[in-house]
Scaffold this active site. Structure first.
Site, PDB file in Angstrom:
ATOM      1  N   LYS A 183      -3.475  21.062  -3.281  1.00 59.11           N
ATOM      2  CA  LYS A 183      -2.532  19.859  -3.489  1.00 59.11           C
ATOM      3  C   LYS A 183      -2.813  19.198  -4.791  1.00 59.11           C
ATOM      4  CE  LYS A 183      -0.466  16.118  -0.811  1.00 59.11           C
ATOM      5  NZ  LYS A 183      -0.919  14.919  -1.732  1.00 59.11           N
TER       6      LYS A 183
ATOM      7  N   GLN B 164      -4.819  18.077   5.555  1.00 57.16           N
ATOM      8  CA  GLN B 164      -4.982  17.903   4.155  1.00 57.16           C
ATOM      9  C   GLN B 164      -6.631  17.450   4.216  1.00 57.16           C
ATOM     10  OE1 GLN B 164      -5.750  14.105   3.379  1.00 57.16           O
ATOM     11  NE2 GLN B 164      -6.698  15.288   1.471  1.00 57.16           N
ATOM     12  N   LEU B 165      -7.356  18.275   3.434  1.00 58.47           N
ATOM     13  CA  LEU B 165      -8.844  18.252   3.285  1.00 58.47           C
ATOM     14  C   LEU B 165      -9.086  17.553   2.031  1.00 58.47           C
ATOM     15  CD1 LEU B 165     -11.443  19.201   4.953  1.00 58.47           C
ATOM     16  CD2 LEU B 165     -11.530  20.967   3.211  1.00 58.47           C
ATOM     17  N   TYR B 166      -9.802  16.487   2.405  1.00 58.54           N
ATOM     18  CA  TYR B 166     -10.801  15.796   1.114  1.00 58.54           C
ATOM     19  C   TYR B 166     -12.284  16.447   0.999  1.00 58.54           C
ATOM     20  CZ  TYR B 166      -7.178  12.132   0.072  1.00 58.54           C
ATOM     21  OH  TYR B 166      -6.240  11.440  -0.254  1.00 58.54           O
TER      22      TYR B 166
ATOM     23  N   THR C 252      -6.932  18.738  -1.036  1.00 59.26           N
ATOM     24  CA  THR C 252      -6.464  17.483  -2.446  1.00 59.26           C
ATOM     25  C   THR C 252      -7.501  17.651  -3.504  1.00 59.26           C
ATOM     26  OG1 THR C 252      -5.009  16.365  -0.790  1.00 59.26           O
ATOM     27  CG2 THR C 252      -5.723  15.254  -2.754  1.00 59.26           C
TER      28      THR C 252
ATOM     29  N   TYR D 290       0.750  -1.359   0.222  1.00 54.40           N
ATOM     30  CA  TYR D 290      -0.022   0.228   0.037  1.00 54.40           C
ATOM     31  C   TYR D 290       0.778   1.020  -0.089  1.00 54.40           C
ATOM     32  CZ  TYR D 290      -2.765   3.890   1.686  1.00 54.40           C
ATOM     33  OH  TYR D 290      -3.392   5.117   1.887  1.00 54.40           O
TER      34      TYR D 290
ATOM     35  N   GLY E  10       6.143  11.685   0.887  1.00 54.44           N
ATOM     36  CA  GLY E  10       5.306  10.858   1.759  1.00 54.44           C
ATOM     37  C   GLY E  10       6.397   9.834   1.978  1.00 54.44           C
ATOM     38  N   ARG E  11       6.876   8.965   0.864  1.00 57.13           N
ATOM     39  CA  ARG E  11       7.374   7.830   1.420  1.00 57.13           C
ATOM     40  C   ARG E  11       9.017   7.979   2.116  1.00 57.13           C
ATOM     41  NH1 ARG E  11       5.342   7.395  -3.789  1.00 57.13           N
ATOM     42  NH2 ARG E  11       3.773   5.930  -4.166  1.00 57.13           N
TER      43      ARG E  11
ATOM     44  N   SER F  47      -3.469  13.764   7.482  1.00 57.20           N
ATOM     45  CA  SER F  47      -4.359  13.357   6.466  1.00 57.20           C
ATOM     46  C   SER F  47      -5.790  13.466   6.782  1.00 57.20           C
ATOM     47  CB  SER F  47      -4.203  12.094   5.657  1.00 57.20           C
ATOM     48  OG  SER F  47      -5.151  11.577   4.829  1.00 57.20           O
TER      49      SER F  47
ATOM     50  N   HIS G 126       0.554  12.949  -6.739  1.00 54.31           N
ATOM     51  CA  HIS G 126       0.211  12.075  -5.473  1.00 54.31           C
ATOM     52  C   HIS G 126       1.021  10.958  -5.417  1.00 54.31           C
ATOM     53  CE1 HIS G 126      -3.804  11.923  -2.962  1.00 54.31           C
ATOM     54  NE2 HIS G 126      -3.183  10.739  -2.781  1.00 54.31           N
TER      55      HIS G 126
ATOM     56  N   SER H  30       2.305  18.337  -7.933  1.00 54.79           N
ATOM     57  CA  SER H  30       2.078  16.986  -7.169  1.00 54.79           C
ATOM     58  C   SER H  30       1.126  16.006  -8.071  1.00 54.79           C
ATOM     59  CB  SER H  30       1.375  16.845  -5.943  1.00 54.79           C
ATOM     60  OG  SER H  30       1.310  15.735  -5.436  1.00 54.79           O
TER      61      SER H  30
ATOM     62  N   ARG I 229      -4.740   1.144  -8.205  1.00 58.12           N
ATOM     63  CA  ARG I 229      -3.498   0.770  -7.607  1.00 58.12           C
ATOM     64  C   ARG I 229      -3.577  -0.861  -7.617  1.00 58.12           C
ATOM     65  NH1 ARG I 229      -3.860   5.090  -2.752  1.00 58.12           N
ATOM     66  NH2 ARG I 229      -4.291   6.739  -4.166  1.00 58.12           N
TER      67      ARG I 229
END
Ligand SMILES: Cc1cc2nc3c(=O)[nH]c(=O)nc-3n(C[C@H](O)[C@H](O)[C@H](O)COP(=O)(O)O)c2cc1C
Length: 403
Positions: A276, A151-153, A179, A48, A354-355, A130, A300, A298, A188
Site C-alpha cells: 500500500k 494493514q501492517l506497519y 504500508t 486529523y 478513507g475519508r 489499521s 496516503h 496511493s 501535518r
C-alpha cells in the site's frame, strides 16, 4: 422486531437516536457528511481526518485529477440489470470500491471499526483495519464474515510486527497490506496547530473544544476506555499515553525497511499480499517480482509526501506495466461514483478510500457509513447504466477522453 434486529447488529438505542437526530437522510454526498462531521467533532479530531501534509496540494489533486478527463458513454445497451461485482486479490466484492484502513476510529465514533466493518459487510465489500485500529483483530475477525484486510506497519520491534501477522492468520483475515509510504511522518500542519494526539491530550484549548461538543464528549467518556489493542502488549507504557501519529511513525516504525523485508513479510503471511503506497512503475514491477498479488496506488490521501502525484494520474502507466501480473487498486480522492468508473476504465481492478466513509462514521456511526456506501453504490449503478455497461469489465479506455 425492528428493535431486536438493531440490537442483534450491535447498535444501541442511543446509536439509533443519534442517527435520527443526525438527519443523515439529508446527506447525499461526501461533502454533506464532511460538513456534519465538522459540526459533531472537536476541532483537533476533525482536522486529523480532514487534514493532509504541508500545503495539502496532493490532497486536493487526488480528487481534481478525476476532473481532467471525461466519460464517453455508449447507449442502447440493454442495462435493466447490471452487475457491479468484481474480484480483487482473490476476494469477490459486490461493488468495486472498498474501505481503506484508517487509524483511531473510536475517536471519531464510539463504535469505531466495528461500525465500519458491519456497514462494509452489509454492502458486500472489503473492510480494512489499521495497525493503529482501536478494535482488536480478533474482534473484527468474529464480527464479520465478509473479506477483511489488515494493514501492517513494519515496526522496529519485530516481535510486534510478527505478532500482528500471526493474529491475522489466526483470525482468518484474507489480505495483508504492508504500508510502504510512512517511512517517516508526514508534516501535518493542522495537527501541529491543534496539538492533536492519540488519545486526546487535555489542554485548555482542547478542553474547550471538547466542552463545545458535548455529545461527542459524553460518548467518548462513557464507552470503553480508548486503547490500541494491536500495540498495547508491546508498548512499555501501554497504548494510553498521548503521542502524535507523526511521532509513532518516526520512532516506532523501522526506517531500514527494504524489499527483502517486504518479501519476508509476504512469505510469513502466505496469503493474498498487497503493498500500500506504491507510486512508481519501477516499484510496481518489484512488487510483482516479490509475489505481491496487489498494489494500492496511493499517496496516503495526501498525508505523507505533499507534491507527490495523484494515484489516478499515475494509474495508466502502472496498469500498462504490471496490470497483467498483479491487481492494481486506485486509492484516494474518490468522492463520486464517476471517479470509480474512470479509474476502472483505465484498468484499476478496484478503488478504495478513507475519508469517504470516515466523515460518515463521525456523523452517525454505522448508520452513517451505510448511508455513505449506499450513496456511492447507487451512483456507481446509475453511472454504469448511463455508460451502457452491464458489467465492470465492459469499462475500457475507449470510454475515457483526456482533455
Ligand atoms: C484519518 C486517516 C487515518 C489513516 N490511517 C491510516 C493507517 O493507519 N494506515 C494506512 O495505511 N493508511 C491510513 N490512512 C490512509 C488511507 O488508508 C487511504 O490511503 C487514504 O485515506 C486515501 O485517501 P482518501 O481519504 O482521499 O480516500 C489514513 C487516512 C485517514 C484520512
Amino acid at each position: 422486531m425492528a428493535i431486536n434486529a438493531g440490537i442483534q447488529q450491535g447498535r444501541s438505542r442511543r446509536d439509533r437516536e443519534w442517527s435520527r437526530f443526525a438527519g443523515i437522510r439529508q446527506c447525499n454526498n461526501i461533502e454533506d457528511f464532511r460538513s456534519m462531521a465538522r459540526r459533531r467533532l472537536p476541532g483537533p479530531i476533525f482536522h486529523y481526518i480532514d487534514g493532509a501534509a504541508d500545503d495539502e496540494v496532493s490532497y486536493r489533486r487526488n480528487t481534481e485529477a478525476y476532473e481532467r478527463c471525461d466519460l464517453v458513454p455508449n447507449v442502447l445497451a440493454g442495462v435493466e440489470s447490471i452487475d457491479t461485482s468484481i474480484t480483487v486479490m482473490g476476494q469477490k466484492l459486490a461493488m468495486p470500491l472498498f474501505c481503506s484502513p484508517t487509524a483511531l476510529q473510536r475517536l471519531f465514533h464510539h463504535d469505531g471499526e466495528r461500525a465500519v466493518a458491519r456497514a462494509a459487510e452489509k454492502f458486500g465489500t472489503m473492510f480494512g483495519i489499521s495497525s493503529l485500529g482501536t478494535i482488536s483483530i480478533e474482534d473484527i475477525g468474529s464480527t464479520i464474515s465478509t473479506p477483511k484486510l489488515f494493514q501492517l506497519y513494519f515496526h522496529k520491534d519485530r516481535g510486534l510486527t510478527n505478532s500482528m501477522i500471526e493474529r491475522c492468520i489466526a483470525a482468518k483475515f484474507d489480505v495483508l497490506a504492508l504500508t510502504v509510504d510512512t517511512i517517516t511522518g508526514g508534516n501535518r500542519e493542522r495537527d501541529l496547530q491543534t496539538g492533536f494526539t492519540s488519545p486526546p491530550r487535555f489542554t485548555i484549548d482542547s478542553l474547550l473544544s471538547f466542552a463545545t461538543h458535548p455529545v461527542w464528549a459524553a460518548n467518548y467518556f462513557t464507552h470503553k476506555k480508548f486503547e490500541l489493542p494491536q500495540l498495547k502488549d508491546y508498548v512499555k507504557e501501554g497504548s494510553n499515553i498521548s503521542v502524535s501519529v507523526g511521532d509513532y511513525f518516526s520512532t516506532m516504525l523501522d526506517q531500514s525497511m527494504n524489499w527483502q523485508d517486504a518479501a519476508d513479510v509476504r512469505k510469513k503471511w502466505g496469503k493474498q499480499f498487497c503493498l500500500k503506497g506504491i507510486m512508481s512503475v519501477a516499484d510496481a514491477k518489484r512488487a510483482a517480482d516479490i509475489g505481491a498479488t496487489g498494489i494500492m496506488v496511493s499517496n496516503h490521501g495526501g498525508r505523507q509526501l505533499d507534491g507527490s502525484r495523484s494515484p489516478f494520474d499515475q494509474l495508466a502507466e502502472i496498469v500498462d506495466a504490471v496490470g497483467d501480473r498483479i491487481d492494481v487498486i486506485c486509492d484516494g480522492g474518490i468522492a463520486r461514483g464517476t471517479h470509480v468508473l474512470k479509474a476502472l476504465s483505465l484498468g484499476a481492478k478496484a478503488c478504495s478510500g478513507g475519508r469517504l466513509y470516515l466523515y460518515a462514521l463521525a456523523a452517525a456511526g454505522q448508520a452513517g457509513v451505510e448511508r455513505a456506501l449506499g450513496n456511492l453504490r447507487a451512483e456507481i449503478e446509475r453511472d454504469m447504466k448511463m455508460m451502457g455497461c452491464r458489467t465492470v469489465d465492459q469499462l475500457s479506455r475507449d470510454n475515457l477522453k483526456f482533455r
